[in-house]
Design an enzyme around this catalytic site. Structure first.
Site, short mmCIF file in Angstrom:
data_model
loop_
_atom_site.label_atom_id
_atom_site.label_comp_id
_atom_site.label_asym_id
_atom_site.label_seq_id
_atom_site.Cartn_x
_atom_site.Cartn_y
_atom_site.Cartn_z
N THR A 47 0.87 -1.18 0.00
CA THR A 47 0.00 0.00 0.00
C THR A 47 0.91 1.23 0.00
OG1 THR A 47 -0.13 -0.18 2.39
CG2 THR A 47 -2.01 -1.04 1.15
N VAL A 93 1.04 4.53 1.27
CA VAL A 93 1.53 5.29 2.43
C VAL A 93 2.47 4.43 3.26
CG1 VAL A 93 0.85 6.54 4.51
CG2 VAL A 93 -0.57 6.71 2.45
N CYS A 94 2.11 3.17 3.44
CA CYS A 94 2.96 2.25 4.21
C CYS A 94 4.33 2.10 3.55
CB CYS A 94 2.30 0.87 4.32
SG CYS A 94 0.68 0.92 5.08
N THR A 95 4.36 2.06 2.25
CA THR A 95 5.63 1.94 1.53
C THR A 95 6.54 3.12 1.87
OG1 THR A 95 4.54 0.74 -0.25
CG2 THR A 95 6.64 1.78 -0.80
N LEU A 138 7.74 2.84 5.76
CA LEU A 138 8.80 1.87 6.03
C LEU A 138 10.10 2.31 5.37
CD1 LEU A 138 6.39 0.29 7.18
CD2 LEU A 138 7.59 -1.77 6.52
#
Ligand code: BEZ
Length: 225
Positions: free
Chosen positions: A56, A58-60, A63
């Site tokens: 996804t 935003v998560c990319t 992290l």
């Protein structure tokens, strides 16, 4: 006129963690092998954070940003650990995408929490936001294994990891001195003497100087600089 508010009690059995609580220990399967949280943290600080799902956008970025700040976390003796309810093979494949798109190398473990053991332990699923995905929870854990900070962001808002570092600076400073940090404080700026210390004692404890603006508002240069 009565305003009626309807509550959902769908998560009434979840145990919420609060500041000062013991961070629950767990063993988990991660991208870097089996991990026991307490063993992984050792005697240092920890950041345990969840995100909604692999692959996804935003998560990319989150992290990736955390990986980019590796040296900053290490300098503060902080170990980072991410949580996702996706399986290990998906994490491993997603890490390649994160490294490629964020020009970094993910260098911290990501927990494969398919059975939601960690998510439940840390109350990372908020059913009225999503029944299945973890929200963006973040816990800072101290060397004493107590919870020092909790933040919760919705899926649509990526967190500010420079702010996380700023809070760690404040937590590490205030753990060692009877000071607190004012609004928007940054490393190197003046800090506030806590109300429990009398002005007379503060003059002895903080030889770099004391600025008394009000009897309850007293500044001193950052003592550990
Ligand atoms: C994201 O990480 O991009 C995301 C995940 C769930 C909902 C919205 C955004």
């Amino acid at each position: 006129m009565v305003d009626y508010v309807y509550f959902s009690f769908s998560n009434q059995n979840a145990m919420s963690l609060r500041l000062g609580d013991v961070a629950p220990n767990f063993k988990a399967s991660t991208t870097e092998g089996e991990i026991d949280l307490y063993e992984y943290l050792g005697t240092g600080w920890g950041v345990l954070f969840s995100h909604p799902a692999d692959f996804t956008p935003v998560c990319t970025t989150e992290l990736g940003r955390t990986a980019q700040l590796k040296d900053e976390f290490a300098r503060r003796n902080v170990k980072v650990l991410a949580v996702s309810v996706d399986p290990l093979d998906k994490h491993q494949s997603w890490v390649n995408d994160i490294n490629e798109t964020q020009s970094t190398t993910v260098n911290f473990p990501i927990i494969a929490d398919q059975d939601r053991k960690v998510a439940d332990l840390y109350d990372m699923i908020h059913p009225n936001a999503s029944a299945t995905a973890t929200v963006r929870s973040l816990f800072i854990i101290g060397p004493d294994k107590l919870v020092k900070l909790i933040i919760t962001y919705p899926a649509s808002t990526g967190r500010n990891f420079v702010e996380v570092l700023r809070v760690i600076d404040s937590l590490q400073l205030t753990a060692g001195y009877q000071v607190a940090t004012p609004a928007d404080w940054q490393e190197g700026q003046d800090v506030i003497v806590v109300p429990a210390v009398s002005t007379e004692d503060a003059q002895k404890k903080f030889p770099k100087g004391l600025k008394v603006v009000k009897p309850y508002l007293r500044y001193t240069p950052q003592p550990n600089k």
